[in-house]
Scaffold this motif. Structure first.
Motif, PDB file in Angstrom:
ATOM      1  N   VAL A 117       1.204  -1.252  -0.209  1.00 26.84           N
ATOM      2  CA  VAL A 117       0.513  -0.017   0.069  1.00 26.84           C
ATOM      3  C   VAL A 117       0.204   1.412  -0.083  1.00 26.84           C
ATOM      4  CG1 VAL A 117      -2.474  -1.233   1.034  1.00 26.84           C
ATOM      5  CG2 VAL A 117       0.233  -0.438   2.037  1.00 26.84           C
ATOM      6  N   GLU A 118       0.624   2.208  -0.731  1.00 28.83           N
ATOM      7  CA  GLU A 118       1.077   3.722  -0.242  1.00 28.83           C
ATOM      8  C   GLU A 118       0.197   4.828   0.495  1.00 28.83           C
ATOM      9  OE1 GLU A 118       1.858   7.174  -3.628  1.00 28.83           O
ATOM     10  OE2 GLU A 118       1.665   5.443  -4.266  1.00 28.83           O
ATOM     11  N   ILE A 119       1.229   5.170   1.479  1.00 32.65           N
ATOM     12  CA  ILE A 119       0.742   6.535   1.684  1.00 32.65           C
ATOM     13  C   ILE A 119       0.412   7.622   1.697  1.00 32.65           C
ATOM     14  CG2 ILE A 119       1.426   7.517   4.234  1.00 32.65           C
ATOM     15  CD1 ILE A 119       1.080   4.589   5.065  1.00 32.65           C
ATOM     16  N   LYS A 120      -0.559   7.894   1.888  1.00 33.14           N
ATOM     17  CA  LYS A 120      -1.432   9.011   1.133  1.00 33.14           C
ATOM     18  C   LYS A 120      -1.878  10.381   2.264  1.00 33.14           C
ATOM     19  CE  LYS A 120      -4.337   9.484  -1.983  1.00 33.14           C
ATOM     20  NZ  LYS A 120      -5.199   9.387  -2.544  1.00 33.14           N
ATOM     21  N   ASN A 121      -1.642  11.774   1.929  1.00 34.35           N
ATOM     22  CA  ASN A 121      -2.760  12.494   3.170  1.00 34.35           C
ATOM     23  C   ASN A 121      -2.119  12.593   5.294  1.00 34.35           C
ATOM     24  OD1 ASN A 121      -3.388  13.206   0.939  1.00 34.35           O
ATOM     25  ND2 ASN A 121      -5.395  12.562   1.005  1.00 34.35           N
ATOM     26  N   ILE A 122      -0.630  12.385   4.895  1.00 32.00           N
ATOM     27  CA  ILE A 122      -0.158  11.700   6.477  1.00 32.00           C
ATOM     28  C   ILE A 122      -0.043  13.152   7.263  1.00 32.00           C
ATOM     29  CG2 ILE A 122       2.593  11.683   5.819  1.00 32.00           C
ATOM     30  CD1 ILE A 122       2.001   9.142   8.078  1.00 32.00           C
ATOM     31  N   GLY A 123      -0.075  14.234   6.752  1.00 31.07           N
ATOM     32  CA  GLY A 123       0.127  15.376   6.951  1.00 31.07           C
ATOM     33  C   GLY A 123       1.358  15.311   7.766  1.00 31.07           C
ATOM     34  N   ASN A 124       0.541  15.650   9.687  1.00 36.33           N
ATOM     35  CA  ASN A 124       1.487  15.788  10.376  1.00 36.33           C
ATOM     36  C   ASN A 124       1.310  15.137  11.938  1.00 36.33           C
ATOM     37  OD1 ASN A 124       2.384  18.609  10.706  1.00 36.33           O
ATOM     38  ND2 ASN A 124      -0.252  19.527  10.235  1.00 36.33           N
ATOM     39  N   LYS A 125       0.277  14.076  10.627  1.00 34.37           N
ATOM     40  CA  LYS A 125       0.453  12.876  11.745  1.00 34.37           C
ATOM     41  C   LYS A 125       1.806  12.145  11.465  1.00 34.37           C
ATOM     42  CE  LYS A 125      -4.838  12.347  10.869  1.00 34.37           C
ATOM     43  NZ  LYS A 125      -5.751  11.590  10.210  1.00 34.37           N
ATOM     44  N   LYS A 126       1.757  11.266  13.037  1.00 29.67           N
ATOM     45  CA  LYS A 126       2.786  10.299  13.187  1.00 29.67           C
ATOM     46  C   LYS A 126       2.295   9.153  12.638  1.00 29.67           C
ATOM     47  CE  LYS A 126       5.833  13.397  16.163  1.00 29.67           C
ATOM     48  NZ  LYS A 126       5.160  14.682  16.146  1.00 29.67           N
ATOM     49  N   ALA A 127       3.241   8.180  12.226  1.00 30.43           N
ATOM     50  CA  ALA A 127       3.368   7.040  12.054  1.00 30.43           C
ATOM     51  C   ALA A 127       4.335   5.682  11.373  1.00 30.43           C
ATOM     52  CB  ALA A 127       2.183   6.235  10.529  1.00 30.43           C
ATOM     53  N   ILE A 128       4.457   5.250  11.947  1.00 27.65           N
ATOM     54  CA  ILE A 128       5.432   4.092  11.548  1.00 27.65           C
ATOM     55  C   ILE A 128       5.361   2.654  11.112  1.00 27.65           C
ATOM     56  CG2 ILE A 128       7.293   4.701  13.753  1.00 27.65           C
ATOM     57  CD1 ILE A 128       6.515   3.059  14.804  1.00 27.65           C
ATOM     58  N   SER A 129       5.784   1.813  10.055  1.00 22.36           N
ATOM     59  CA  SER A 129       5.660   1.059   9.875  1.00 22.36           C
ATOM     60  C   SER A 129       6.343  -0.470  10.663  1.00 22.36           C
ATOM     61  CB  SER A 129       6.234   0.403   7.962  1.00 22.36           C
ATOM     62  OG  SER A 129       5.972  -0.662   8.011  1.00 22.36           O
ATOM     63  N   GLY A 130       4.804  -1.424  11.026  1.00 24.10           N
ATOM     64  CA  GLY A 130       5.388  -2.012  12.347  1.00 24.10           C
ATOM     65  C   GLY A 130       5.812  -3.546  11.660  1.00 24.10           C
ATOM     66  N   LEU A 131       5.078  -4.474  12.608  1.00 18.23           N
ATOM     67  CA  LEU A 131       5.949  -5.853  12.428  1.00 18.23           C
ATOM     68  C   LEU A 131       4.946  -6.361  11.225  1.00 18.23           C
ATOM     69  CD1 LEU A 131       6.693  -7.783  14.082  1.00 18.23           C
ATOM     70  CD2 LEU A 131       4.414  -8.841  14.664  1.00 18.23           C
ATOM     71  N   HIS A 132       6.984  -7.075  10.556  1.00 15.97           N
ATOM     72  CA  HIS A 132       6.513  -8.613   9.468  1.00 15.97           C
ATOM     73  C   HIS A 132       6.286  -6.895   8.782  1.00 15.97           C
ATOM     74  CE1 HIS A 132       7.276 -11.827  11.513  1.00 15.97           C
ATOM     75  NE2 HIS A 132       6.130 -12.004  12.099  1.00 15.97           N
ATOM     76  N   THR A 133       6.188  -6.769   8.167  1.00 17.87           N
ATOM     77  CA  THR A 133       6.409  -4.995   7.011  1.00 17.87           C
ATOM     78  C   THR A 133       7.366  -4.660   6.587  1.00 17.87           C
ATOM     79  OG1 THR A 133       6.430  -2.908   8.470  1.00 17.87           O
ATOM     80  CG2 THR A 133       4.039  -3.606   7.970  1.00 17.87           C
ATOM     81  N   ILE A 134       7.842  -4.383   5.349  1.00 14.37           N
ATOM     82  CA  ILE A 134       9.044  -3.532   4.725  1.00 14.37           C
ATOM     83  C   ILE A 134       8.887  -2.091   4.547  1.00 14.37           C
ATOM     84  CG2 ILE A 134      10.435  -4.266   1.969  1.00 14.37           C
ATOM     85  CD1 ILE A 134       9.985  -7.224   2.490  1.00 14.37           C
ATOM     86  N   LEU A 135       9.641  -1.246   4.196  1.00 12.68           N
ATOM     87  CA  LEU A 135       8.924  -0.300   4.807  1.00 12.68           C
ATOM     88  C   LEU A 135      10.103   0.537   2.908  1.00 12.68           C
ATOM     89  CD1 LEU A 135       8.583   3.140   4.534  1.00 12.68           C
ATOM     90  CD2 LEU A 135       9.578   3.028   6.653  1.00 12.68           C
ATOM     91  N   LEU A 136       9.349   1.607   1.762  1.00 12.85           N
ATOM     92  CA  LEU A 136      10.001   0.852   1.086  1.00 12.85           C
ATOM     93  C   LEU A 136      10.007   2.896   0.753  1.00 12.85           C
ATOM     94  CD1 LEU A 136       8.851  -1.188  -1.339  1.00 12.85           C
ATOM     95  CD2 LEU A 136      10.853  -1.651  -0.445  1.00 12.85           C
ATOM     96  N   ARG A 137      10.974   3.272   0.631  1.00 11.19           N
ATOM     97  CA  ARG A 137      10.845   4.771   0.649  1.00 11.19           C
ATOM     98  C   ARG A 137      12.086   5.871  -1.229  1.00 11.19           C
ATOM     99  NH1 ARG A 137      11.969   8.000   5.333  1.00 11.19           N
ATOM    100  NH2 ARG A 137       9.556   7.900   5.714  1.00 11.19           N
ATOM    101  N   ASP A 138      10.248   5.617  -2.369  1.00  9.99           N
ATOM    102  CA  ASP A 138      11.912   6.407  -3.845  1.00  9.99           C
ATOM    103  C   ASP A 138      13.226   7.133  -3.584  1.00  9.99           C
ATOM    104  OD1 ASP A 138      11.964   6.944  -5.735  1.00  9.99           O
ATOM    105  OD2 ASP A 138       9.215   7.769  -5.848  1.00  9.99           O
ATOM    106  N   ARG A 139      13.807   6.671  -3.996  1.00 11.80           N
ATOM    107  CA  ARG A 139      14.568   6.433  -3.621  1.00 11.80           C
ATOM    108  C   ARG A 139      16.035   8.206  -4.488  1.00 11.80           C
ATOM    109  NH1 ARG A 139      20.076   3.772  -1.883  1.00 11.80           N
ATOM    110  NH2 ARG A 139      18.350   1.918  -1.981  1.00 11.80           N
ATOM    111  N   ASN A 140      14.933   8.086  -6.095  1.00 12.24           N
ATOM    112  CA  ASN A 140      15.266   8.690  -6.502  1.00 12.24           C
ATOM    113  C   ASN A 140      14.502  10.003  -7.397  1.00 12.24           C
ATOM    114  OD1 ASN A 140      18.559   8.141  -6.626  1.00 12.24           O
ATOM    115  ND2 ASN A 140      18.230   6.187  -7.644  1.00 12.24           N
ATOM    116  N   ASP A 141      13.472   9.462  -6.927  1.00  9.92           N
ATOM    117  CA  ASP A 141      12.244  10.679  -7.641  1.00  9.92           C
ATOM    118  C   ASP A 141      11.474   9.854  -8.499  1.00  9.92           C
ATOM    119  OD1 ASP A 141      10.314  12.141  -6.824  1.00  9.92           O
ATOM    120  OD2 ASP A 141      11.620  14.056  -8.594  1.00  9.92           O
ATOM    121  N   VAL A 142      11.865   8.675  -8.687  1.00 12.69           N
ATOM    122  CA  VAL A 142      11.230   8.175  -9.922  1.00 12.69           C
ATOM    123  C   VAL A 142       9.880   7.965 -10.790  1.00 12.69           C
ATOM    124  CG1 VAL A 142      11.225   5.341 -11.054  1.00 12.69           C
ATOM    125  CG2 VAL A 142      13.286   6.488  -9.824  1.00 12.69           C
TER     126      VAL A 142
END
Length: 442
Positions: free
Chosen positions: A323-348
């Motif tokens: 799933v992709e994260i949308k509209n998180i704004g000022n909320k604080k959230a983390i990726s939890g148990l048995h997940t993989i967190l991917l963040r765009d490296r080169n603005d692809v």
């Protein structure tokens, strides 16, 4: 049974009208017979045309055909009875399992059953159509209270005969209640079909658009293609490995027991990825369980455009569900148990597009080939880094994302309408099956 002052009597199911029956199953129903399983070693027993129902097929439905069929010899030698349409079936074994408690069905065509199904028929005092809805409402409650057994909780015919039940004395009123609930159920089923059809259309559109097999107006003039690691893609598009497109960030390992309703940091559990969301998690509409205390602040906070992937699944369909994260704004959230967190490296990739890229067949095929496991399947981060994904031009990404988002909105509207009718049906069952609302005059 004592009649209250006024028009109601007290029952195990609450107050019901005093002109209703409050009795046991044996007072208003007949048959109470279970079936059997023909000897499996005799293959010929399972080569006939006679329907044979197992308890797993009881799903609050009308059963017109069965997974297995048996022969005349199987019926004769196993002393099975063929039940007529309209017969009510209830599961009577394995009732400790949440998915089995309260399961029931109506026979739609002449059928036999196995030993885990109990068959009941109506009388002049009760229709099986009414019984079907009564049991849908109270079947789980009755199983909790009355079934017996330690390791496996079950009913016997003798126990079922003693189960309590309430109903109108008038067949017409019973039929009116069953018809109202069945009509609402049919409406929900029709909406489910529309949702499934739109989801199928969207899946087809996603496959065509994300691989460039279908080009949108203003893109791909000349329709030239080139060969790549994932097959033909349009000229002007690229192909990139997941490891080159994304960086892998640290995820937390908090269990459900370590999450609550109080805290500053929300936590996305792998179970939520699997069961609650499709391509996106929109924080305008989502409130996740929170990490107790300040421990969540030691992990990378989620940003719009981050991809969260479940790292394991019990089958290939859920493999690397993302799933992709949308509209998180000022909320604080983390990726939890048995997940993989991917963040765009080169603005692809554009935000709003990334939620779809792991859904196409060319990517799914690679994930399946790289997966490991026997009962639970997963893809290691090292292998995930080697998966190739197509990269449309950014303007085309934006247009594709808008088309798919509009489709998602249409599906969501139907789901919202369906969910309203599900709530309506639940309310109807509560008031109609206790006589709080009468569909016929006394």
């Amino acid at each position: 049974m004592e009649e209250e002052k006024g028009k109601y009597i007290n029952t195990e199911f609450g107050k019901v009208p005093s002109d209703w029956r409050y009795c046991t199953f044996k007072d208003v129903l007949i048959t109470f017979s279970s079936g059997a399983t023909p000897y499996r070693a005799i293959a010929e027993y399972y080569k006939g045309k006679i329907r044979w129902i197992s308890s797993g097929e009881l799903n609050y439905n009308v059963i017109y055909d069965t997974l297995e069929h048996i022969s005349e010899a199987a019926i004769k030698n196993t002393n099975l009875k063929i039940h007529e349409p309209g017969t009510f079936l209830m599961a009577i074994t394995g009732l400790e399992a949440e998915g089995t408690r309260g399961r029931c069905a109506i026979i739609g065509a002449p059928s036999t059953t196995n030993q885990s199904c109990l068959a009941l028929n109506g009388t002049g005092k009760m229709t099986t159509d009414y019984l079907f809805w009564f049991y849908r409402q109270y079947g789980s409650y009755l199983a909790f209270k009355y079934c017996q057994g330690t390791k496996q909780q079950s009913y016997t015919a003798a126990i079922v005969k003693k189960l309590p039940i309430c109903c109108p004395k008038d067949h017409q009123e019973q039929t009116a209640i069953a018809t109202a609930l069945s009509d609402t159920d049919a409406l929900i089923a029709s909406l489910d079909k529309k949702i499934a059809k739109k989801q199928q259309i969207k899946q087809g559109a996603m496959q065509q658009l994300l691989t460039g097999k279908k080009r949108l107006p203003g893109f791909g003039e000349g329709n030239k293609y080139k060969e790549t690691e994932i097959g033909l893609i349009p000229d002007g598009w690229g192909v990139i490995k997941v490891g080159d497109a994304f960086q892998f960030l640290t995820t937390a390992s908090f269990s459900r027991d370590q999450l609550g309703s109080v805290g500053n940091v929300q936590c996305l559990h792998y179970g939520d990825v699997h069961t609650k969301y499709d391509e996106f998690i929109d924080f305008n509409f989502v409130e996740l369980p929170k990490v107790i205390g300040k421990r969540g602040l030691s992990y990378p906070l989620l940003r719009d455009g981050d991809i969260i992937m479940a790292d394991a699944s019990e089958d290939y369909t859920g493999l690397c569900k993302s799933v992709e994260i949308k509209n998180i704004g000022n909320k604080k959230a983390i990726s939890g148990l048995h997940t993989i967190l991917l963040r765009d490296r080169n603005d692809v990739f554009e935000n709003g597009f990334k939620g779809y890229i792991f859904k196409i067949n060319e990517v799914r095929k690679q994930l399946i080939e790289l997966s490991t496991g026997m009962k639970v399947f997963g893809v290691s981060k090292k292998n995930l880094e080697q998966v190739f994904i197509p990269v449309p031009t950014k303007p085309e990404q934006c247009v594709i994302a808008q088309i798919l988002t509009d489709m998602d909105k249409g599906i969501a509207q139907l789901q919202e309408e369906r969910d309203k009718y599900i709530q309506l049906k639940a309310g109807m069952m509560q008031v109609l099956l206790t006589g709080k609302i009468r569909l016929m005059k006394n």
